[in-house]
Motif scaffolding. Structure first.
Motif, PDB file in Angstrom:
ATOM      1  N   ARG A  87      68.488  71.450  52.323  1.00  0.00           N
ATOM      2  CA  ARG A  87      67.401  72.248  52.864  1.00  0.00           C
ATOM      3  C   ARG A  87      67.647  72.525  54.336  1.00  0.00           C
ATOM      4  N   ARG A  88      66.987  73.591  54.802  1.00  0.00           N
ATOM      5  CA  ARG A  88      67.141  73.939  56.204  1.00  0.00           C
ATOM      6  C   ARG A  88      66.678  72.799  57.115  1.00  0.00           C
ATOM      7  N   GLY A  89      65.571  72.152  56.709  1.00  0.00           N
ATOM      8  CA  GLY A  89      65.050  71.054  57.523  1.00  0.00           C
ATOM      9  C   GLY A  89      66.002  69.877  57.593  1.00  0.00           C
ATOM     10  N   HIS A  90      66.669  69.576  56.472  1.00  0.00           N
ATOM     11  CA  HIS A  90      67.626  68.480  56.462  1.00  0.00           C
ATOM     12  C   HIS A  90      68.847  68.799  57.323  1.00  0.00           C
ATOM     13  N   LEU A  91      69.326  70.028  57.225  1.00  0.00           N
ATOM     14  CA  LEU A  91      70.465  70.432  58.057  1.00  0.00           C
ATOM     15  C   LEU A  91      70.113  70.370  59.533  1.00  0.00           C
ATOM     16  N   ALA A  92      68.896  70.811  59.860  1.00  0.00           N
ATOM     17  CA  ALA A  92      68.453  70.774  61.259  1.00  0.00           C
ATOM     18  C   ALA A  92      68.318  69.341  61.744  1.00  0.00           C
ATOM     19  N   ALA A  93      67.891  68.436  60.858  1.00  0.00           N
ATOM     20  CA  ALA A  93      67.673  67.050  61.256  1.00  0.00           C
ATOM     21  C   ALA A  93      68.967  66.377  61.688  1.00  0.00           C
ATOM     22  N   ILE A  94      70.068  66.662  60.968  1.00  0.00           N
ATOM     23  CA  ILE A  94      71.324  66.002  61.329  1.00  0.00           C
ATOM     24  C   ILE A  94      72.119  66.794  62.360  1.00  0.00           C
ATOM     25  N   ALA A  95      72.034  68.126  62.305  1.00  0.00           N
ATOM     26  CA  ALA A  95      72.817  68.939  63.240  1.00  0.00           C
ATOM     27  C   ALA A  95      72.104  69.149  64.568  1.00  0.00           C
ATOM     28  N   GLY A  96      70.769  69.151  64.549  1.00  0.00           N
ATOM     29  CA  GLY A  96      70.006  69.427  65.766  1.00  0.00           C
ATOM     30  C   GLY A  96      70.328  68.490  66.911  1.00  0.00           C
ATOM     31  N   PRO A  97      70.291  67.166  66.705  1.00  0.00           N
ATOM     32  CA  PRO A  97      70.615  66.259  67.819  1.00  0.00           C
ATOM     33  C   PRO A  97      72.034  66.429  68.348  1.00  0.00           C
ATOM     34  N   VAL A  98      72.964  66.739  67.459  1.00  0.00           N
ATOM     35  CA  VAL A  98      74.346  66.923  67.902  1.00  0.00           C
ATOM     36  C   VAL A  98      74.465  68.186  68.759  1.00  0.00           C
ATOM     37  N   LEU A  99      73.842  69.268  68.314  1.00  0.00           N
ATOM     38  CA  LEU A  99      73.876  70.513  69.089  1.00  0.00           C
ATOM     39  C   LEU A  99      73.170  70.335  70.431  1.00  0.00           C
ATOM     40  N   ALA A 100      72.063  69.593  70.429  1.00  0.00           N
ATOM     41  CA  ALA A 100      71.355  69.330  71.688  1.00  0.00           C
ATOM     42  C   ALA A 100      72.239  68.524  72.629  1.00  0.00           C
ATOM     43  N   ALA A 101      72.937  67.535  72.085  1.00  0.00           N
ATOM     44  CA  ALA A 101      73.830  66.726  72.913  1.00  0.00           C
ATOM     45  C   ALA A 101      74.959  67.577  73.500  1.00  0.00           C
TER      46      ALA A 101
END
Length: 400
Positions: A223-237
Motif C-alpha cells: 500500500r501507499r501508506g506502507h511504502l511511505a512508512a519505510i521510505a519516508g524516513p530514509v528520504l527525509a534523512a
C-alpha cells in the motif's frame, strides 16, 4: 514469547555485558574517526556548530586535519563522518559539560559499551521473534557480545557498533511487521535505516532489501501508506544530509570525502572480498572462527524461514560488496574487518539453529564445534580487547 523470562534474560544480558565492558573500558579513543565524531558533538553542545576547528588547530595532533575532514565554504574544518554518531553522543557530552568533574572524552567513551549491550539485547529479541527458544537466543546474544570482535570496538568511538544496532533493529521491525502488519513497525524500520544513512550513505543500498522482505509477496502489504512508512524516513534523512552538506561545503553532494585524492570505490572487488573474509590481515573468519558455523547454520535457517535467511544473506553480501571496492576496505588501524561489524549480528543469528539443535539433541560433534570455536573466538577477541592492537597493526602495515 514469555515476557517475564525474556525480561529477565534481557536484564541479565545488559548487566553482564556492561559489567564486562566496563572492566576493559578506556577513557580515550585513539582513532582519527573517534576524535572527529566527538569533536562534532562537543562543539554542537558548546557553540551550536558542527565544525571541528578546535581539533584541526591543535599543534599536538598526530594525524593531519585533512584526514578528519575538509575545510568548508566558511573556512572552518568539518568532519567527513556522518552526523548520526555525533548526534547520538550529545546526551553524554552534554552531561559531561554540565558536571564539571566529568571528563568529556571519558564520559563519551561509555557510548559504545551502551550501544553494544543494546545490540546484544536486540539480537536476543530478534531471535525470539522468529521463534527460537529463550536459551538459544541468550547464547547467541552472548556469543555476539563476548566472543566476536564487536567487544574490541567498545573501546572506540567508531560508528560501526551503532550501525549494527540500527540495522539489526530495522530487521527486527521488518520481521514484526510481517507477523503483525502494523504500519508503526515499518516506520521504525525506515527510521533505523534513515539514521544508518546518517552514519554512511552506503547503508541506503540496504533499504530495498529490508523493504522487500517486510512487504514480501503479499499484495495487500504493498500500500501507499506502507511504502511511505519505510521510505519516508530514509528520504527525509537524505534531504537533511543534503542540507547539511550544502551548509558546510556549498553542495548537497559534497560530504567532505577526498574523492579527488583517492578516497573512492576503486579497489578491485575480488581483492577486497578476499581481504574482508579470508586474509589473515582482516579476514572475518580469522578474527571470529565461530562464524564459520554460520555457513551450515544459514542452511538450517533457510529451511526454517527462507525469506529471512535469503534477506540475511543479501544484507551481508551487499555490505561486503560495498566495502570490498572501498579504497580502505580494511578500515584503517583497527581490529578485524571493521566494515563487516554492522552485519556481524546477522551472521550470529545464523548460529541460532545450531545452538538450538545442540540444546535439544545429543550431538557430540556439534557440541565440540560450538564450544571449541566459541572459546577460540573469545580468546582472539580478548587479544584485541585487553591489549592495544595498534603496534601489531603498525607492524603489518610496515612489513606487508
Amino acid at each position: 514469547m514469555n515476557d517475564a523470562r525474556d525480561s529477565r534474560f534481557r536484564l541479565f544480558l545488559v548487566c553482564l555485558l556492561l559489567g564486562t565492558y566496563l572492566l576493559v573500558y578506556t577513557a580515550q579513543d585513539q582513532s582519527v574517526d573517534g576524535q572527529a565524531i566527538l569533536a562534532v558533538a562537543s562543539n554542537l553542545v558548546l557553540h551550536g556548530s558542527p565544525d571541528i576547528a578546535a581539533i584541526g588547530a591543535s599543534e599536538d595532533l598526530l594525524p593531519p586535519p585533512a584526514r578528519m575532514g575538509r575545510f568548508g565554504a566558511d573556512g572552518l574544518l568539518y568532519a567527513k563522518k556522518g552526523p548520526t554518531p555525533s548526534l547520538a553522543l550529545l546526551p553524554l557530552v552534554a552531561w559531561a559539560h554540565l558536571v564539571p568533574w566529568l571528563p568529556i572524552q571519558a564520559t563519551a567513551m561509555l557510548f559504545n559499551p551502551l550501544v553494544t549491550a543494546a545490540l546484544a539485547v536486540t539480537l536476543y529479541t530478534l531471535a525470539r521473534r522468529i521463534g527460537f527458544r529463550p536459551h538459544t537466543a541468550l547464547i547467541a546474544a552472548l556469543i555476539l557480545g563476548l566472543a566476536t570482535f564487536t567487544i574490541s570496538y567498545v573501546k572506540t568511538l567508531f560508528g560501526e557498533p551503532l550501525a549494527a544496532l540500527l540495522l539489526t533493529w530495522s530487521l527486527l521491525s521488518a520481521v514484526t511487521f510481517r507477523q503483525q502488519a502494523r504500519s508503526r513497525d515499518l516506520l521504525a524500520a525506515g527510521t533505523m535505516l534513515g539514521l544508518a544513512a546518517g552514519i554512511n550513505l552506503t547503508y541506503v543500498a540496504l533499504v530495498p532489501l529490508i523493504g522487500l522482505y517486510a512487504l514480501g509477496g503479499n499484495a495487500r502489504r504493498w500500500r501507499r501508506g506502507h511504502l511511505a512508512a519505510i521510505a519516508g524516513p530514509v528520504l527525509a534523512a537524505l534531504a537533511l544530509l543534503g542540507l547539511y552538506n550544502l551548509l558546510r561545503f556549498g553542495s548537497v553532494l559534497d560530504s567532505g570525502y577526498h574523492f579527488d585524492q583517492g578516497e573512492d570505490f576503486s579497489r578491485p572487488v575480488l581483492i577486497g572480498l578476499f581481504g574482508l573474509f579470508a586474509s589473515p590481515y582482516r579476514g572475518l573468519f580469522w578474527y571470529n572462527p565461530v562464524l564459520l558455523l554460520a555457513i551450515p547454520g544459514w542452511v538450517l535457517l533457510r529451511r526454517r524461514d527462507r525469506p529471512l535467511a535469503n534477506t540475511v544473506l543479501l544484507l551481508v553480501g551487499v555490505q561486503a560488496l560495498s566495502y570490498a571496492t572501498w579504497w580502505s576496505w580494511h578500515g584503517g588501524i583497527v581490529w578485524g574487518p571493521r566494515f563487516l561489524l554492522p552485519v556481524t549480528p546477522l551472521a550470529v543469528l545464523c548460529l541460532a539453529p545450531l545452538i538450538e539443535r545442540a540444546l535439544t539433541q545429543r550431538s557430540p560433534a556439534l557440541h565440540v564445534a560450538l564450544i571449541g570455536l566459541t572459546a577460540l573466538s573469545a580468546g582472539i577477541a580478548a587479544l584485541g580487547t585487553l591489549y592495544s592492537y595498534i603496534p601489531s597493526a603498525g607492524y603489518l602495515i610496515r612489513q606487508h
